[in-house]
Design an enzyme around this catalytic site. Structure first.
Site, PDB file in Angstrom:
ATOM      1  N   LYS A 118     -19.438 -16.706  -0.284  1.00  0.00           N
ATOM      2  CA  LYS A 118     -18.213 -16.540   0.059  1.00  0.00           C
ATOM      3  C   LYS A 118     -17.971 -17.255   1.409  1.00  0.00           C
ATOM      4  O   LYS A 118     -17.244 -18.165   1.885  1.00  0.00           O
ATOM      5  CB  LYS A 118     -17.590 -15.165  -0.103  1.00  0.00           C
ATOM      6  N   THR A 127     -10.451  -1.975  -2.624  1.00  0.00           N
ATOM      7  CA  THR A 127     -10.738  -0.745  -3.252  1.00  0.00           C
ATOM      8  C   THR A 127     -10.284  -0.681  -4.721  1.00  0.00           C
ATOM      9  O   THR A 127      -9.309  -0.424  -4.729  1.00  0.00           O
ATOM     10  CB  THR A 127      -9.591   0.170  -2.220  1.00  0.00           C
ATOM     11  N   THR A 186      -6.090  -0.742   1.032  1.00  0.00           N
ATOM     12  CA  THR A 186      -5.277   0.246   0.500  1.00  0.00           C
ATOM     13  C   THR A 186      -6.282   1.230   0.212  1.00  0.00           C
ATOM     14  O   THR A 186      -6.814   1.266  -0.731  1.00  0.00           O
ATOM     15  CB  THR A 186      -4.584  -0.298  -0.808  1.00  0.00           C
ATOM     16  N   LEU A 226       0.729  -8.071   1.385  1.00  0.00           N
ATOM     17  CA  LEU A 226       0.567  -9.383   1.040  1.00  0.00           C
ATOM     18  C   LEU A 226       1.079  -9.714  -0.466  1.00  0.00           C
ATOM     19  O   LEU A 226       0.757  -8.856  -1.209  1.00  0.00           O
ATOM     20  CB  LEU A 226      -0.664  -9.994   1.011  1.00  0.00           C
ATOM     21  N   CYS A 273      -3.731  -5.413  -7.820  1.00  0.00           N
ATOM     22  CA  CYS A 273      -3.136  -4.584  -7.085  1.00  0.00           C
ATOM     23  C   CYS A 273      -1.981  -3.356  -7.436  1.00  0.00           C
ATOM     24  O   CYS A 273      -2.684  -1.980  -7.667  1.00  0.00           O
ATOM     25  CB  CYS A 273      -2.494  -5.174  -5.830  1.00  0.00           C
ATOM     26  N   LYS A 321       0.755 -14.092 -12.266  1.00  0.00           N
ATOM     27  CA  LYS A 321       1.985 -14.317 -11.837  1.00  0.00           C
ATOM     28  C   LYS A 321       1.850 -15.683 -11.522  1.00  0.00           C
ATOM     29  O   LYS A 321       0.713 -16.369 -11.178  1.00  0.00           O
ATOM     30  CB  LYS A 321       2.289 -13.532 -10.434  1.00  0.00           C
TER      31      LYS A 321
END
EC number: 1.1.1.22
Length: 445
Positions: free
Chosen positions: A37, A94, A130, A156, A269, A333
Site C-alpha cells: 500500500k 474498524t 468509527t 466521507l 460502512c 454505489k
C-alpha cells in the site's frame, strides 16, 4: 511554524486525509503496516478508485516533478517518531467482528499501542476511525501524560471523499475537559481553511462525538429502508413508489434525498456501522432503543432476495438453468470500485448459484468483483454484457448506464427485458425502444 501532521492508516480514509492535509499546506507523513500500500501511494497511485485522489497525490507526493513535496509515506514507526508530528490522525479500519455484530477494535488498539511511546509531550492524537461509544475514554488512558486526545469522526462519501475532506459540511471534535482548549486550538489551526469557508465546527465531549457518525449512518439507513418498505407496500397495493417518494419529499421535514427505492444499501460502512451500534447499545443496557435497526437491516437484506425472485418471475417463474442474465453494475454505489457487501454483486451471485449464466459489467469494479466472485462471467462493456441475454438487470446507478442507447442494446439481447433495481433509468425511453421495463415498487405498465 507550520504544523506537522502524521496519518496512521492509509486506506480509503487515511490516504484521502493525508492528501487533503498536504493540500491545505501542512507537511504530512502517512504510515501503514502494509508495504504494498505504501509503495503504491509513494508512487502517486491509490489502491482504490476515488475520483480526484490520484491527481491530488501527484500534486504533493515527494519526488514528483512539480509537486509540493509536502507528503511522504512510510512503514517505519521510527521514522514517524523522528518526524516529530504535532497532530497524529488515527485512520485505521474498524470492521465487523467475525463472530457477532460488534466492532473489531484490534486495528485501533494496535495503532494506539504503537503510537503511544513515539509521540512527544504537547502533541495531539486525533481519532477519526468509527468506534463504539466509550472507546475514546479508554484509548486516552493508553497515551502518555502531556499528550492530548480528540475524536474527530469522518463523514466521507465514497466517490466524493476529496470534496468532503477539503470542504466538509461539518467538523465534529470531541475533547476532554483537561485538554479541551489546547485540542480545540490545534484542530482549529488544522481545519482553518474549511472553517474560513463556513464549515461549522461542533466541539463536544467524547461520547457525543463518537455517536455522531453512527447516529448519522443509522438515520440514513432508516430513510433508505423506509422507502424500500414503501416499495413493498406499493407492489402489494399497485402503487408507484417513485411518485410516492416525490410527493412526500416535498415535505421539508422529510426531504427528497435518499428516497429512491431499490435493492438497498451496502458497502464497507453503513451495514457494519448500524450492526456495531446495535451491539454497543446492548452492552450499555440500551438495546431496546435500537431494536428498530434490526428491522432496518432486515428490510435492506430482503430487497436482494426480492430482486432475485423478480428476475425468476419475469423469466417464467421456474428454474434459472440455461438462462442468460446480464448484470449492469457490481459496486455497491457509483463512482467507486468498492464491492464490499455490494447488493448488485450479491444478486448476481445468487442468480448464478441457482443455475443462470450471469455476465457482469461495471465501469470501475471489475477487478474487485472478479476477486469476490471469480465464477461469474465478465464483459468489457455494457453492450457485450447484454449480448444474448434473456433479461438485463440494472443494479448500480452509474451515469454511463443512464446514457446507454436502449435501441442499440435491444438489437443485442435475446429478449428486451429490463429490471431496474435502482429506479434510476428513464422508463418511457426504454419502453419506447421496445423494452419490457420493470422496477421495484412500480406499476408494470
Amino acid at each position: 511554524m507550520a504544523l506537522k501532521i502524521t496519518v496512521i492508516g492509509t486506506g480509503y480514509l487515511g490516504a484521502t486525509h493525508a492528501a487533503a492535509m498536504a493540500e491545505m499546506g501542512f507537511e504530512v507523513l502517512g504510515l501503514d503496516v502494509v508495504p504494498e500500500k505504501i509503495e503504491m501511494l509513494a508512487a502517486g497511485r491509490v489502491p482504490m478508485y476515488e475520483p480526484g485522489l490520484e491527481e491530488l497525490l501527484a500534486q504533493h507526493v515527494a519526488g514528483f516533478e512539480g509537486s509540493s513535496g509536502r507528503l511522504r509515506f512510510t512503514t517505519s514507526w521510527e521514522e514517524l517518531e523522528s518526524f516529530g508530528g504535532d497532530v497524529h490522525f488515527v485512520c485505521v479500519n474498524t470492521p465487523q467482528k467475525r463472530a457477532d455484530y460488534g466492532c473489531d477494535m484490534s486495528y485501533v488498539d494496535s495503532a494506539f499501542a504503537a503510537l503511544a511511546p513515539r509521540v512527544r509531550a504537547g502533541s495531539l492524537v486525533v481519532g477519526k476511525s468509527t468506534v463504539p461509544v466509550g472507546s475514546a475514554e479508554r484509548l486516552a488512558g493508553l497515551l502518555p501524560e502531556g499528550v492530548g486526545l480528540a475524536w474527530n469522526p469522518e463523514f466521507l462519501r465514497e466517490g466524493f471523499a476529496v470534496q468532503d475532506t477539503l470542504h466538509p459540511d461539518r467538523i465534529v471534535v470531541g475533547v476532554r475537559p483537561e485538554d479541551g482548549e489546547r485540542a480545540e486550538k490545534l484542530l482549529r489551526a488544522v481545519y482553518a481553511a474549511p472553517i474560513a469557508e463556513g464549515s461549522p465546527l461542533v466541539v463536544t465531549d467524547f461520547p457525543t462525538a463518537e455517536l455522531v457518525k453512527t447516529a448519522a449512518n443509522s438515520f440514513l439507513a432508516t430513510k433508505i429502508s423506509f422507502i424500500n418498505a414503501m416499495a413493498e407496500v406499493c407492489e402489494a397495493a399497485g402503487g408507484d413508489v417513485v411518485r410516492l417518494a416525490e410527493a412526500i419529499g416535498y415535505d421539508e421535514r422529510i426531504g427528497d434525498k435518499f428516497l429512491r427505492a431499490g435493492i438497498g444499501f451496502g458497502g464497507g460502512c453503513l451495514p457494519k456501522d448500524i450492526r456495531a451500534f446495535m451491539a454497543r447499545a446492548g452492552e450499555l443496557g440500551a438495546d431496546q432503543a435500537l431494536t428498530f435497526l434490526r428491522e432496518i437491516d432486515s428490510i435492506n437484506m430482503r430487497r436482494r432476495g426480492q430482486m432475485v425472485e423478480m428476475t425468476r418471475e419475469i423469466l417464467g417463474g421456474s428454474s434459472f438453468l440455461g438462462r442468460q442474465v446480464a448484470v449492469l453494475g457490481a459496486t455497491f454505489k457509483p463512482d467507486s470500485d468498492d464491492v464490499r457487501d455490494s447488493p448488485a454483486l450479491n444478486v448476481a451471485g445468487q442468480i448464478h448459484l441457482q443455475g443462470a449464466q450471469v455476465t457482469v459489467y461495471d465501469p470501475k469494479g471489475m477487478d474487485n468483483a472478479r476477486k469476490v466472485f471469480p465464477t461469474l462471467s465478465y464483459a468489457d462493456s455494457a453492450l457485450e454484457a447484454v449480448r444474448g441475454a434473456d433479461v438485463v438487470l440494472h443494479l448500480t446507478e452509474w451515469r454511463e448506464f443512464r446514457e446507454l442507447d436502449p435501441a442499440e442494446l435491444a438489437a443485442a439481447v435475446a429478449s428486451p427485458v429490463l429490471l431496474d433495481g435502482r429506479n434510476a433509468l428513464d422508463a418511457e425511453r426504454w419502453r419506447a425502444a421496445g423494452w419490457t421495463y420493470r422496477a421495484m415498487g412500480r406499476p408494470r405498465a
